[in-house]
Design a protein around this motif. Sequence first.
Motif, PDB file in Angstrom:
ATOM      1  N   ASP A 137     -14.472  53.788 -20.329  1.00 43.20           N
ATOM      2  CA  ASP A 137     -15.069  52.465 -20.192  1.00 43.20           C
ATOM      3  C   ASP A 137     -16.522  52.700 -19.805  1.00 43.20           C
ATOM      4  OD1 ASP A 137     -15.974  49.967 -19.537  1.00 43.20           O
ATOM      5  OD2 ASP A 137     -14.361  49.498 -18.131  1.00 43.20           O
ATOM      6  N   LEU A 138     -17.433  52.416 -20.710  1.00 44.89           N
ATOM      7  CA  LEU A 138     -18.838  52.735 -20.474  1.00 44.89           C
ATOM      8  C   LEU A 138     -19.467  51.861 -19.385  1.00 44.89           C
ATOM      9  CD1 LEU A 138     -20.048  53.371 -24.140  1.00 44.89           C
ATOM     10  CD2 LEU A 138     -19.472  55.050 -22.384  1.00 44.89           C
ATOM     11  N   ALA A 139     -18.742  50.846 -18.916  1.00 40.30           N
ATOM     12  CA  ALA A 139     -19.209  50.051 -17.780  1.00 40.30           C
ATOM     13  C   ALA A 139     -18.804  50.681 -16.452  1.00 40.30           C
ATOM     14  CB  ALA A 139     -18.653  48.630 -17.865  1.00 40.30           C
ATOM     15  N   ASP A 140     -18.042  51.754 -16.494  1.00 35.36           N
ATOM     16  CA  ASP A 140     -17.518  52.426 -15.295  1.00 35.36           C
ATOM     17  C   ASP A 140     -18.058  53.855 -15.265  1.00 35.36           C
ATOM     18  OD1 ASP A 140     -16.075  53.744 -13.345  1.00 35.36           O
ATOM     19  OD2 ASP A 140     -14.119  53.027 -14.009  1.00 35.36           O
ATOM     20  N   LEU A 141     -18.972  54.140 -14.343  1.00 41.68           N
ATOM     21  CA  LEU A 141     -19.639  55.442 -14.318  1.00 41.68           C
ATOM     22  C   LEU A 141     -18.655  56.585 -14.118  1.00 41.68           C
ATOM     23  CD1 LEU A 141     -22.277  56.997 -14.440  1.00 41.68           C
ATOM     24  CD2 LEU A 141     -22.566  56.605 -11.979  1.00 41.68           C
ATOM     25  N   LYS A 142     -17.638  56.393 -13.282  1.00 40.19           N
ATOM     26  CA  LYS A 142     -16.645  57.448 -13.070  1.00 40.19           C
ATOM     27  C   LYS A 142     -15.887  57.753 -14.359  1.00 40.19           C
ATOM     28  CE  LYS A 142     -17.324  58.268  -8.716  1.00 40.19           C
ATOM     29  NZ  LYS A 142     -17.904  59.591  -8.308  1.00 40.19           N
ATOM     30  N   SER A 143     -15.593  56.724 -15.127  1.00 37.47           N
ATOM     31  CA  SER A 143     -14.917  56.909 -16.413  1.00 37.47           C
ATOM     32  C   SER A 143     -15.812  57.669 -17.381  1.00 37.47           C
ATOM     33  CB  SER A 143     -14.535  55.546 -16.990  1.00 37.47           C
ATOM     34  OG  SER A 143     -13.886  55.681 -18.221  1.00 37.47           O
ATOM     35  N   VAL A 144     -17.087  57.343 -17.388  1.00 29.36           N
ATOM     36  CA  VAL A 144     -18.056  58.053 -18.231  1.00 29.36           C
ATOM     37  C   VAL A 144     -18.127  59.520 -17.836  1.00 29.36           C
ATOM     38  CG1 VAL A 144     -20.510  58.232 -18.835  1.00 29.36           C
ATOM     39  CG2 VAL A 144     -19.430  55.982 -18.691  1.00 29.36           C
ATOM     40  N   GLU A 145     -18.158  59.778 -16.543  1.00 34.10           N
ATOM     41  CA  GLU A 145     -18.242  61.159 -16.052  1.00 34.10           C
ATOM     42  C   GLU A 145     -17.016  61.973 -16.460  1.00 34.10           C
ATOM     43  OE1 GLU A 145     -18.741  60.574 -11.902  1.00 34.10           O
ATOM     44  OE2 GLU A 145     -20.898  60.197 -12.030  1.00 34.10           O
ATOM     45  N   ARG A 146     -15.838  61.359 -16.375  1.00 31.14           N
ATOM     46  CA  ARG A 146     -14.608  62.076 -16.762  1.00 31.14           C
ATOM     47  C   ARG A 146     -14.623  62.431 -18.244  1.00 31.14           C
ATOM     48  NH1 ARG A 146     -12.225  58.355 -13.083  1.00 31.14           N
ATOM     49  NH2 ARG A 146     -11.741  56.903 -14.770  1.00 31.14           N
ATOM     50  N   ALA A 147     -15.018  61.469 -19.079  1.00 33.97           N
ATOM     51  CA  ALA A 147     -15.055  61.726 -20.517  1.00 33.97           C
ATOM     52  C   ALA A 147     -16.087  62.800 -20.857  1.00 33.97           C
ATOM     53  CB  ALA A 147     -15.375  60.443 -21.274  1.00 33.97           C
ATOM     54  N   ALA A 148     -17.248  62.719 -20.235  1.00 31.27           N
ATOM     55  CA  ALA A 148     -18.302  63.699 -20.498  1.00 31.27           C
ATOM     56  C   ALA A 148     -17.872  65.096 -20.057  1.00 31.27           C
ATOM     57  CB  ALA A 148     -19.586  63.290 -19.782  1.00 31.27           C
ATOM     58  N   ASP A 149     -17.190  65.179 -18.927  1.00 32.91           N
ATOM     59  CA  ASP A 149     -16.721  66.478 -18.437  1.00 32.91           C
ATOM     60  C   ASP A 149     -15.725  67.099 -19.410  1.00 32.91           C
ATOM     61  OD1 ASP A 149     -16.456  68.521 -16.256  1.00 32.91           O
ATOM     62  OD2 ASP A 149     -14.393  67.777 -16.241  1.00 32.91           O
ATOM     63  N   LEU A 150     -14.800  66.299 -19.907  1.00 35.02           N
ATOM     64  CA  LEU A 150     -13.841  66.793 -20.894  1.00 35.02           C
ATOM     65  C   LEU A 150     -14.541  67.258 -22.157  1.00 35.02           C
ATOM     66  CD1 LEU A 150     -10.970  64.140 -20.641  1.00 35.02           C
ATOM     67  CD2 LEU A 150     -10.798  66.574 -20.064  1.00 35.02           C
ATOM     68  N   LEU A 151     -15.512  66.491 -22.595  1.00 33.67           N
ATOM     69  CA  LEU A 151     -16.229  66.824 -23.828  1.00 33.67           C
ATOM     70  C   LEU A 151     -17.014  68.129 -23.660  1.00 33.67           C
ATOM     71  CD1 LEU A 151     -18.097  64.160 -25.958  1.00 33.67           C
ATOM     72  CD2 LEU A 151     -18.695  66.565 -26.005  1.00 33.67           C
ATOM     73  N   VAL A 152     -17.721  68.255 -22.542  1.00 32.41           N
ATOM     74  CA  VAL A 152     -18.532  69.453 -22.289  1.00 32.41           C
ATOM     75  C   VAL A 152     -17.653  70.695 -22.233  1.00 32.41           C
ATOM     76  CG1 VAL A 152     -19.902  70.614 -20.520  1.00 32.41           C
ATOM     77  CG2 VAL A 152     -20.473  68.287 -21.180  1.00 32.41           C
ATOM     78  N   ARG A 153     -16.474  70.562 -21.634  1.00 32.20           N
ATOM     79  CA  ARG A 153     -15.588  71.723 -21.523  1.00 32.20           C
ATOM     80  C   ARG A 153     -14.859  72.032 -22.823  1.00 32.20           C
ATOM     81  NH1 ARG A 153     -11.553  70.934 -18.372  1.00 32.20           N
ATOM     82  NH2 ARG A 153     -11.882  68.852 -17.503  1.00 32.20           N
ATOM     83  N   SER A 154     -14.703  71.033 -23.686  1.00 28.34           N
ATOM     84  CA  SER A 154     -13.951  71.224 -24.933  1.00 28.34           C
ATOM     85  C   SER A 154     -14.822  71.705 -26.084  1.00 28.34           C
ATOM     86  CB  SER A 154     -13.271  69.910 -25.340  1.00 28.34           C
ATOM     87  OG  SER A 154     -12.388  69.477 -24.351  1.00 28.34           O
ATOM     88  N   GLU A 155     -16.076  71.300 -26.085  1.00 26.09           N
ATOM     89  CA  GLU A 155     -16.963  71.584 -27.218  1.00 26.09           C
ATOM     90  C   GLU A 155     -18.093  72.514 -26.784  1.00 26.09           C
ATOM     91  OE1 GLU A 155     -16.004  70.431 -30.018  1.00 26.09           O
ATOM     92  OE2 GLU A 155     -14.647  68.825 -29.449  1.00 26.09           O
ATOM     93  N   LYS A 156     -18.396  73.505 -27.613  1.00 23.81           N
ATOM     94  CA  LYS A 156     -19.433  74.469 -27.247  1.00 23.81           C
ATOM     95  C   LYS A 156     -20.834  73.888 -27.363  1.00 23.81           C
ATOM     96  CE  LYS A 156     -16.758  78.597 -28.436  1.00 23.81           C
ATOM     97  NZ  LYS A 156     -16.681  79.815 -29.275  1.00 23.81           N
ATOM     98  N   LYS A 157     -21.036  73.031 -28.340  1.00 24.79           N
ATOM     99  CA  LYS A 157     -22.376  72.488 -28.533  1.00 24.79           C
ATOM    100  C   LYS A 157     -22.279  71.080 -29.104  1.00 24.79           C
ATOM    101  CE  LYS A 157     -23.079  74.450 -33.184  1.00 24.79           C
ATOM    102  NZ  LYS A 157     -23.320  73.251 -33.969  1.00 24.79           N
ATOM    103  N   ILE A 158     -23.351  70.326 -28.882  1.00 27.06           N
ATOM    104  CA  ILE A 158     -23.502  69.009 -29.489  1.00 27.06           C
ATOM    105  C   ILE A 158     -24.818  69.024 -30.265  1.00 27.06           C
ATOM    106  CG2 ILE A 158     -23.847  66.542 -29.057  1.00 27.06           C
ATOM    107  CD1 ILE A 158     -22.220  66.921 -26.466  1.00 27.06           C
ATOM    108  N   ASP A 159     -24.729  68.708 -31.537  1.00 28.84           N
ATOM    109  CA  ASP A 159     -25.930  68.695 -32.362  1.00 28.84           C
ATOM    110  C   ASP A 159     -26.608  67.322 -32.343  1.00 28.84           C
ATOM    111  OD1 ASP A 159     -25.765  71.411 -33.609  1.00 28.84           O
ATOM    112  OD2 ASP A 159     -23.847  70.614 -34.294  1.00 28.84           O
ATOM    113  N   ILE A 160     -25.803  66.262 -32.322  1.00 32.10           N
ATOM    114  CA  ILE A 160     -26.358  64.905 -32.359  1.00 32.10           C
ATOM    115  C   ILE A 160     -25.545  64.009 -31.431  1.00 32.10           C
ATOM    116  CG2 ILE A 160     -26.910  62.899 -33.794  1.00 32.10           C
ATOM    117  CD1 ILE A 160     -26.966  64.783 -36.227  1.00 32.10           C
ATOM    118  N   LEU A 161     -26.237  63.299 -30.546  1.00 29.46           N
ATOM    119  CA  LEU A 161     -25.630  62.272 -29.700  1.00 29.46           C
ATOM    120  C   LEU A 161     -26.164  60.920 -30.157  1.00 29.46           C
ATOM    121  CD1 LEU A 161     -24.150  61.085 -27.228  1.00 29.46           C
ATOM    122  CD2 LEU A 161     -26.174  61.672 -25.856  1.00 29.46           C
TER     123      LEU A 161
END
Length: 243
Positions: free
Chosen positions: A57-81
Amino acid sequence: MGIVDKHIVITGGASGLGLELLKQLQDENVISIIARMSTGLENLRRSFDRVQIYEADLADLKSVERAADLLVRSEKKIDILINNAAVQYTPHFLDENFRYETIKREIDINFTSVCSLIHLLLPNLLQPNPSMIVNINSGLGLVPKTSSAVYCATKGALNILSQSLAYQFEDTNIEVKQVFLPLIDTAMTKGRGKAKISVEQAAAQIIRGMQSSGPNIDIGKVKLLRLIQRLSPRLAQNIMKAG
């Protein structure tokens, strides 16, 4: 920057413009979506089994942080955001149906979550190869209209943020682009305005713009708005005020 064999993260990709960007980009790229739980998200899971989905839920900072943490740990690189998700509430402050609680939600989704995700995903964007941040803005980020005052303010803030980040990332591999949209035909704009462009048209023009030089991708009538604003700022204000 060519858009082939890239890892692309799109916020709000379960519907509207985000979903159309996914459809047009997914054949030749790896796509990750950050979006809140919804019927559209469940449909997306069934229709695009190669797409990685991170619920937030992008209105909830804690929810954003959890999703970002999962993404950072799952993916080696991001080319485009692609920061695409947004919400718009139209009542005036003077209207009886204006809801006080929507102020924070609109700011958090349209602006705070963008700042947060750029910071949280920065380690994966910083890499030897070119990468890109694409902030989906609006003509209302250039000149506001009478209604949707908070929405206009968030888009104005996004405009300034994008320009400042471009300065900050000037000596890195990260390019910052903004897309300035006119009214497009989505669920959010249902019942409002005329002469909307389709999400298919908007997405195709955005993708072309991402592969061209320059920080701004002006779509449709925004090109005319920017010209009018340059020649006569007062005229541009009057046009948008009456719109």
